[in-house]
Enzyme design. Structure first.
Site, short mmCIF file in Angstrom:
data_model
loop_
_atom_site.label_atom_id
_atom_site.label_comp_id
_atom_site.label_asym_id
_atom_site.label_seq_id
_atom_site.Cartn_x
_atom_site.Cartn_y
_atom_site.Cartn_z
N HIS A 119 3.30 -1.05 4.91
CA HIS A 119 4.57 -0.55 4.58
C HIS A 119 5.75 -1.30 5.27
O HIS A 119 6.89 -1.48 4.36
CB HIS A 119 4.47 1.01 5.13
CG HIS A 119 3.48 1.81 4.38
ND1 HIS A 119 3.89 2.24 3.01
CD2 HIS A 119 2.57 2.85 4.86
CE1 HIS A 119 2.77 3.08 2.48
NE2 HIS A 119 2.16 3.39 3.55
N HIS A 144 -2.10 -0.63 8.28
CA HIS A 144 -1.54 0.12 7.21
C HIS A 144 -0.22 0.29 7.16
O HIS A 144 0.55 0.05 6.02
CB HIS A 144 -2.32 1.45 6.81
CG HIS A 144 -2.00 2.39 6.06
ND1 HIS A 144 -2.74 2.46 4.69
CD2 HIS A 144 -0.71 3.20 5.73
CE1 HIS A 144 -2.12 3.40 3.99
NE2 HIS A 144 -0.97 3.80 4.46
N GLU A 145 0.14 0.77 8.36
CA GLU A 145 1.69 1.02 8.39
C GLU A 145 2.64 -0.47 8.36
O GLU A 145 3.60 -0.26 7.98
CB GLU A 145 2.12 1.74 9.78
CG GLU A 145 1.54 3.07 9.70
CD GLU A 145 1.90 4.15 8.58
OE1 GLU A 145 2.66 3.75 8.09
OE2 GLU A 145 0.93 4.91 8.38
N GLU A 195 2.98 2.39 -1.20
CA GLU A 195 1.23 2.60 -0.96
C GLU A 195 0.39 1.34 -1.26
O GLU A 195 -0.34 0.96 -0.53
CB GLU A 195 0.79 3.96 -1.35
CG GLU A 195 -0.43 4.22 -0.75
CD GLU A 195 -0.36 4.67 0.81
OE1 GLU A 195 0.78 5.01 1.13
OE2 GLU A 195 -1.42 5.21 1.48
ZN ZN Z 1 0.61 4.95 3.39
#
Ligand code: ZN
Length: 525
Positions: free
Chosen positions: A282, A278-279, A308
Site C-alpha cells: 500500500h 502487505h502494508e 489492495e
Molecule cells: Zn490492504
C-alpha cells in the site's frame, strides 16, 4: 459564501476560465492539506495517543473533517468548477481529466444531505462500542437493532446517490468508482468453481505442517527483518516509517510521508512479516504518485481495489513465492539463530503457503480468502435489497460457511460479528478486497509480458523492474482514469478473474498435488 477566496469577478475577462481553474485547484489543494492534517491525527490516535485522549481527538478530527467538507460543498467550489468546465478543455488532457474527477467527487458529495451525514456519523460512532461488546459476548441480538438502523441509513444514502439495478451499486461506487454489482458477481462466478476445485485437492492431500512458523521469534528481530525486506522491495524510509498498531494499516499523509504499521506476535511469524509486506505494498503505491500531480485532484488512489491490488501483489505473489524465499530464507535463519536451523527452504515455503479453511477472513490463506469476501458480499446485497432480514444474518452466514468452506463457526463472535465494517457503515467495501486480489494477478500477468527480464530479476532478488513497471502503469496515473478504464489501459482487457485462477492453480497444484512428482510450472519453480 467563499471561504477566503478572491472574487473571480475581479479577474481580467480574458483570463476568466484560467482563473476559475486555478481558483478551483487552489481550493482543492487546501482541502487536501486539511485532510492530510486530519490523517496525522488519525495515525497518532492509533499508534501513540494515550487511551484517555480519545474524546478530545474525536472532537479535533470531527472539526477538521467538517471544515474540509464545508469548503468542498461550498458554492465557491461549484462556481469555480462550472467556470472551469465552461472553458472547453480537451477532455483527454490533464485539465479535462481533472475536471471530470472533481465533477464526480463534487456531485457525490452534494447528493448526501448534511443531516444524513451527521446521522450516519452519530449512529456508527455509537455502533462501534455496541459491536465491540456484542462480539465479546458473542451476542448478535445485542447488535441487531443498531445494525438495522445503520441499514436504514445506508438505504437512504443509496437512494440519495441514485441507482438503477440495485441500491448496492450506489454504495459499491463509493469505494470502486464505476464498478457494478453485476460485474462483481460475474468475477466471483468465474472464481468460485476454480477455488472449490483446489480446495477439494487440498482436502485429499496430507496435512501440511506449519509448526515452524509458530516457534518463538524475538520481536525486535521480526521488526528488523521485515523492515530490511520491504526496504529491498522498494519502500522508501526517507519518505515513510513503520510503527506498531493493534489493527495494522497504511496511511499516506502525503506522497513524501507514508506511514505503515504492523502487529507482532512472538509465536506466529507471518503476522508481522507478511503484514509489513502487505502494508508496504500500500505504502509504495502512495509513494509512487506523480510528483507533478502533488496537491491536485489527480494525485491519489483511484479505488480501494487498486490500492489492495498493490498490497496483495507484494504480499502474496511476491512475498509467498518460491523465488522470494529462495532469496530471503538464509537471512531469516541468520536473523533468528537456532530457531529455523532444522528447516529447509522447501519446507518453509510450503508452511507459509498452507491452505486450510478457517473462520477468520483476515487470517485466511490465498485460496480460501475470496470465499470469505463472497459470503459477505452476498449477504450485504440481500440485506440492502430487503431479501434477508437482519435477524437472519447469523443463519445465512453459517449456511454459507458450511457450503463454501466446509466449517461452521462455533459462535457469532467468530462468525458474522468478526469484522468491524458493518458497525462502521461500510457497505460495498468488502468486494474491493477481492477486486484487489483478482487485479493483483492480472497486473502481474501483464508485467510478466511487458518486462522480459522480470523473472530473472525476481529470482536474483531485484525488485526494481517490477516496482518501476507498477510506478509507470499504476501509481503515476493516480486518479486520472476510472478503475475499469485503467485496467483496460494497462492490460488491454477488462477486469478478469482468469489470471488469478491460473495463478492459484499453478502454484497450489504444485504445492499440494504434484509435490512428489515435482512439476516446475514456472520459471521460479
Ligand atoms: Zn490492504
Amino acid at each position: 459564501m467563499g471561504v477566503g477566496y478572491a472574487d473571480e469577478g475581479a479577474m481580467a475577462p480574458g483570463n476568466r476560465s484560467m482563473s476559475h481553474y486555478d481558483d478551483l485547484l487552489r481550493r482543492l489543494s487546501d482541502i487536501q492539506r486539511l485532510n492530510q492534517a486530519n490523517a496525522v491525527l488519525g495515525w497518532d490516535q492509533q499508534c501513540y495517543m494515550p487511551h484517555g485522549g480519545g474524546a478530545a481527538r474525536a472532537a479535533q478530527m470531527a472539526v477538521l473533517g467538517r471544515v474540509a467538507h464545508e469548503m468542498f460543498v461550498d458554492d465557491a467550489t461549484r462556481t469555480a468548477l462550472e467556470g472551469a468546465e465552461g472553458a472547453g478543455e480537451d477532455p483527454t488532457s490533464d485539465r479535462g481529466l481533472t475536471l471530470r474527477r472533481v465533477r464526480r467527487d463534487y456531485d457525490q458529495a452534494v447528493k448526501i444531505p448534511t443531516d444524513l451525514v451527521e446521522a450516519m456519523l452519530r449512529e456508527t460512532a455509537l455502533a462501534h462500542d455496541v459491536w465491540v461488546e456484542a462480539r465479546a459476548k458473542s451476542d448478535y441480538a445485542a447488535f441487531a437493532p443498531t445494525f438495522s438502523r445503520i441499514l436504514d441509513l445506508l438505504r437512504r444514502q443509496a437512494d440519495c446517490l441514485g441507482w438503477k439495478d440495485t441500491p448496492y451499486d450506489a454504495l459499491l461506487d463509493l469505494y470502486e468508482p464505476g464498478m457494478r454489482t453485476a460485474q462483481v458477481r460475474a468475477l466471483f462466478d468465474d472464481l468460485k468453481p476454480g477455488i472449490l476445485e483446489l480446495l477439494a485437492i487440498v482436502r485429499d492431500a496430507p496435512a501440511m505442517d506449519d509448526s515452524p512458523l509458530r516457534r518463538g521469534f524475538d520481536e525486535a528481530g521480526q521488526i528488523a527483518f521485515g523492515e530490511m525486506v520491504v526496504r529491498k522491495l522498494g519502500f522508501d524510509f526517507q519518505h515513510g516509517r513503520q510503527d506498531r498498531a493493534v489493527h495494522p494499516f497504511c496511511t499516506g499523509l502525503d506522497r513524501t510521508d507514508v506511514r505503515i504499521t504492523t502487529r507482532v506476535e512472538r509465536e506466529w511469524l507471518p503476522c508481522a512479516l507478511m503484514g509489513t509486506i502487505h502494508e508496504a505494498g500500500h505504502g509504495m503505491y502512495e509513494q509512487g504518485f506523480d510528483p507533478a500531480d502533488d496537491g491536485t485532484p489527480l494525485s491519489g488512489s483511484i479505488s480501494l481495489g487498486f490500492h489492495e491490488s498493490q498490497s496483495r501483489l507484494w504480499e502474496n505473489i511476491i512475498g509467498r513465492s518460491r523465488f522470494f524465499w529462495n532469496h530471503f530464507f538464509p537471512g531469516l535463519q541468520r536473523q533468528f539463530p537456532g530457531v529455523l536451523d532444522d528447516i529447509d527452504v522447501h519446507r518453509f515455503y510450503r508452511a507459509i503457503n498452507k491452505v486450510e479453511p478457517s473462520l477468520i477472513r483476515v487470517e485466511a490463506d490465498e485460496v480460501t480468502y475470496n470465499l470469505h469476501v463472497l459470503l459477505r458480499f452476498e449477504i450485504e446485497v440481500e440485506l440492502l435489497e430487503g431479501r434477508l432480514a437482519v435477524a437472519d444474518v447469523p443463519e445465512a452466514w453459517n449456511a454459507r460457511m458450511r457450503d463454501y468452506l466446509g466449517i461452521v463457526p462455533p459462535d457469532d463472535a467468530r462468525g458474522c460479528l468478526q469484522d468491524v465494517h458493518w458497525s462502521a457503515g461500510l457497505f460495498g467495501y468488502f468486494p474491493t478486497y477481492s477486486i484487489g486480489t483478482i487485479l493483483s494477478a492480472q497486473l502481474f500477468d501483464r508485467a510478466e509480458r511487458d518486462v522480459p527480464t522480470l523473472h530473472e530479476d525476481l529470482v536474483r532478488g531485484e525488485y526494481g523492474s517490477l516496482l518501476g513497471w507498477l510506478r509507470t502503469k499504476v501509481h503515476r496515473p493516480g486518479r486520472r482514469y476510472e478503475p475499469t478504464e485503467l485496467v483496460e489501459r494497462i492490460c488491454g482487457a477488462a477486469f478478469s478473474s482468469k489470471p488469478y485462477i491460473r495463478y492459484l492453480h499453478d502454484k497450489y497444484r504444485e504445492i499440494y498435488f504434484a509435490e512428489r512428482r515435482s512439476v516446475p510450472r514456472r520459471a521460479d519453480a
